[in-house]
Write a protein that holds these residues in place. Structure first.
Motif, mmCIF file in Angstrom:
data_model
loop_
_atom_site.group_PDB
_atom_site.id
_atom_site.type_symbol
_atom_site.label_atom_id
_atom_site.label_comp_id
_atom_site.label_asym_id
_atom_site.label_seq_id
_atom_site.Cartn_x
_atom_site.Cartn_y
_atom_site.Cartn_z
ATOM 1 N N PRO A 62 0.629 -1.127 -0.045
ATOM 2 C CA PRO A 62 -0.075 -0.018 0.144
ATOM 3 C C PRO A 62 1.103 1.300 0.176
ATOM 4 O O PRO A 62 0.376 2.270 -0.799
ATOM 5 C CB PRO A 62 -0.803 -0.162 1.316
ATOM 6 C CG PRO A 62 -0.800 -1.609 1.612
ATOM 7 C CD PRO A 62 0.419 -2.167 1.172
ATOM 8 N N ALA A 63 1.982 1.111 0.711
ATOM 9 C CA ALA A 63 2.709 2.519 0.775
ATOM 10 C C ALA A 63 3.495 2.807 -0.633
ATOM 11 O O ALA A 63 3.454 3.969 -0.795
ATOM 12 C CB ALA A 63 3.893 2.480 1.939
ATOM 13 N N PHE A 64 3.922 1.726 -1.115
ATOM 14 C CA PHE A 64 4.466 1.784 -2.322
ATOM 15 C C PHE A 64 3.415 2.445 -3.461
ATOM 16 O O PHE A 64 3.888 3.583 -3.957
ATOM 17 C CB PHE A 64 4.940 0.519 -3.042
ATOM 18 C CG PHE A 64 5.608 0.582 -4.414
ATOM 19 C CD1 PHE A 64 6.833 1.064 -4.620
ATOM 20 C CD2 PHE A 64 4.701 0.169 -5.429
ATOM 21 C CE1 PHE A 64 7.220 1.265 -6.217
ATOM 22 C CE2 PHE A 64 5.262 0.190 -6.856
ATOM 23 C CZ PHE A 64 6.447 0.898 -7.002
ATOM 24 N N PHE A 65 2.405 2.098 -3.526
ATOM 25 C CA PHE A 65 1.433 2.397 -4.512
ATOM 26 C C PHE A 65 1.258 3.910 -4.055
ATOM 27 O O PHE A 65 0.824 4.631 -5.169
ATOM 28 C CB PHE A 65 0.300 1.704 -4.582
ATOM 29 C CG PHE A 65 0.710 0.378 -5.067
ATOM 30 C CD1 PHE A 65 0.845 0.130 -6.556
ATOM 31 C CD2 PHE A 65 0.136 -0.711 -4.414
ATOM 32 C CE1 PHE A 65 1.219 -1.027 -7.144
ATOM 33 C CE2 PHE A 65 0.354 -2.189 -5.082
ATOM 34 C CZ PHE A 65 1.032 -2.244 -6.472
ATOM 35 N N VAL A 66 0.727 4.339 -2.912
ATOM 36 C CA VAL A 66 0.494 5.631 -2.495
ATOM 37 C C VAL A 66 1.783 6.357 -2.683
ATOM 38 O O VAL A 66 1.181 7.709 -3.297
ATOM 39 C CB VAL A 66 0.049 5.515 -1.167
ATOM 40 C CG1 VAL A 66 0.070 7.037 -0.577
ATOM 41 C CG2 VAL A 66 -1.145 4.793 -0.869
ATOM 42 N N MET A 67 2.764 6.196 -2.384
ATOM 43 C CA MET A 67 3.913 7.027 -2.782
ATOM 44 C C MET A 67 4.423 7.238 -4.194
ATOM 45 O O MET A 67 4.540 8.332 -4.583
ATOM 46 C CB MET A 67 5.302 6.569 -1.966
ATOM 47 C CG MET A 67 5.365 6.643 -0.618
ATOM 48 S SD MET A 67 6.821 6.022 0.235
ATOM 49 C CE MET A 67 7.350 4.702 -0.674
ATOM 50 N N SER A 68 4.031 6.063 -4.953
ATOM 51 C CA SER A 68 4.132 6.416 -6.345
ATOM 52 C C SER A 68 3.175 7.427 -6.944
ATOM 53 O O SER A 68 3.415 8.375 -7.814
ATOM 54 C CB SER A 68 3.937 5.122 -6.913
ATOM 55 O OG SER A 68 4.900 4.176 -6.657
ATOM 56 N N PHE A 69 1.953 7.307 -6.486
ATOM 57 C CA PHE A 69 0.795 8.136 -6.875
ATOM 58 C C PHE A 69 1.055 9.557 -6.416
ATOM 59 O O PHE A 69 1.013 10.511 -7.429
ATOM 60 C CB PHE A 69 -0.749 7.619 -6.514
ATOM 61 C CG PHE A 69 -1.737 8.726 -6.725
ATOM 62 C CD1 PHE A 69 -2.329 8.782 -7.915
ATOM 63 C CD2 PHE A 69 -2.078 9.523 -5.710
ATOM 64 C CE1 PHE A 69 -3.157 9.954 -8.063
ATOM 65 C CE2 PHE A 69 -3.232 10.329 -5.954
ATOM 66 C CZ PHE A 69 -3.639 10.677 -6.947
ATOM 67 N N SER A 70 1.246 9.683 -5.181
ATOM 68 C CA SER A 70 1.679 11.125 -4.627
ATOM 69 C C SER A 70 2.753 11.786 -5.171
ATOM 70 O O SER A 70 2.827 12.831 -5.572
ATOM 71 C CB SER A 70 1.814 10.906 -3.216
ATOM 72 O OG SER A 70 2.230 12.112 -2.557
ATOM 73 N N GLY A 71 3.923 10.898 -5.457
ATOM 74 C CA GLY A 71 5.018 11.606 -6.002
ATOM 75 C C GLY A 71 4.772 12.071 -7.479
ATOM 76 O O GLY A 71 5.401 13.130 -7.873
ATOM 77 N N PHE A 72 4.187 11.335 -8.168
ATOM 78 C CA PHE A 72 3.758 11.804 -9.569
ATOM 79 C C PHE A 72 2.890 13.094 -9.611
ATOM 80 O O PHE A 72 3.300 14.072 -10.168
ATOM 81 C CB PHE A 72 2.874 10.701 -10.229
ATOM 82 C CG PHE A 72 2.545 11.105 -11.648
ATOM 83 C CD1 PHE A 72 3.322 11.064 -12.571
ATOM 84 C CD2 PHE A 72 1.319 11.640 -12.105
ATOM 85 C CE1 PHE A 72 3.053 11.542 -14.023
ATOM 86 C CE2 PHE A 72 0.848 11.891 -13.306
ATOM 87 C CZ PHE A 72 1.814 11.811 -14.181
ATOM 88 N N VAL A 73 1.901 13.018 -8.627
ATOM 89 C CA VAL A 73 1.094 14.272 -8.540
ATOM 90 C C VAL A 73 1.663 15.554 -8.260
ATOM 91 O O VAL A 73 1.649 16.543 -8.959
ATOM 92 C CB VAL A 73 -0.154 13.925 -7.662
ATOM 93 C CG1 VAL A 73 -0.810 15.321 -7.429
ATOM 94 C CG2 VAL A 73 -1.020 12.871 -8.488
#
Length: 135
Positions: A62-73
């Motif tokens: 979950p942390a990986f997917f959230v960080m990937s999305f957040s980083g992109f945005v």
């Protein structure tokens, strides 16, 4: 003949939609009991159906997917803002710190609940070597 039988991991099948139960933070089996006792702390068992939640290990997924999305945005928004407006650095901090907190903390609990519900639905478990598979 090898009559090896593995005991079933989950006696009762899931009766709820894993997407709905996971995103709401509910029990993956009954969809009624609460999955979390804290922000990300998983309860030891469901208070409604009694499902033992000791099997749960969502890891860092979950942390990986959230960080990937957040980083992109956040990076995309910061770059666009820098190119178009060229604000001072203190304004970048004021703008992007709240966005980082919102885009990481808000989806973390629902995404962990979803990963746990999908893990339960698909009976995911730790991989094991069978006879002759050891390296």
């Amino acid at each position: 003949m090898d009559q090896r039988t593995d005991p079933p991991q989950h006696v009762h099948p899931a009766v709820t939609n894993p997407l709905a139960a996971g995103l709401r933070g509910r029990c993956p089996r009954c969809g009624e009991g609460h999955l979390f006792s804290g922000f990300l702390t998983v309860r030891p068992r469901c208070e409604v159906c009694g499902l033992d939640l000791a099997f749960i290990d969502s890891g860092d997924g979950p942390a990986f997917f959230v960080m990937s999305f957040s980083g992109f945005v956040v990076v995309a928004a910061a770059l666009i803002t820098e190119i178009v407006y060229q604000p001072p650095f203190w304004l970048h901090a004021v703008l992007w710190l709240p966005l980082i907190l919102i885009t990481t903390l808000a989806p973390l609990r629902p995404s962990k609940g979803l990963m746990i519900a999908l893990q339960y639905r698909h009976k995911a478990e730790e991989g094991r070597f069978g006879p002759g598979d050891a390296s």
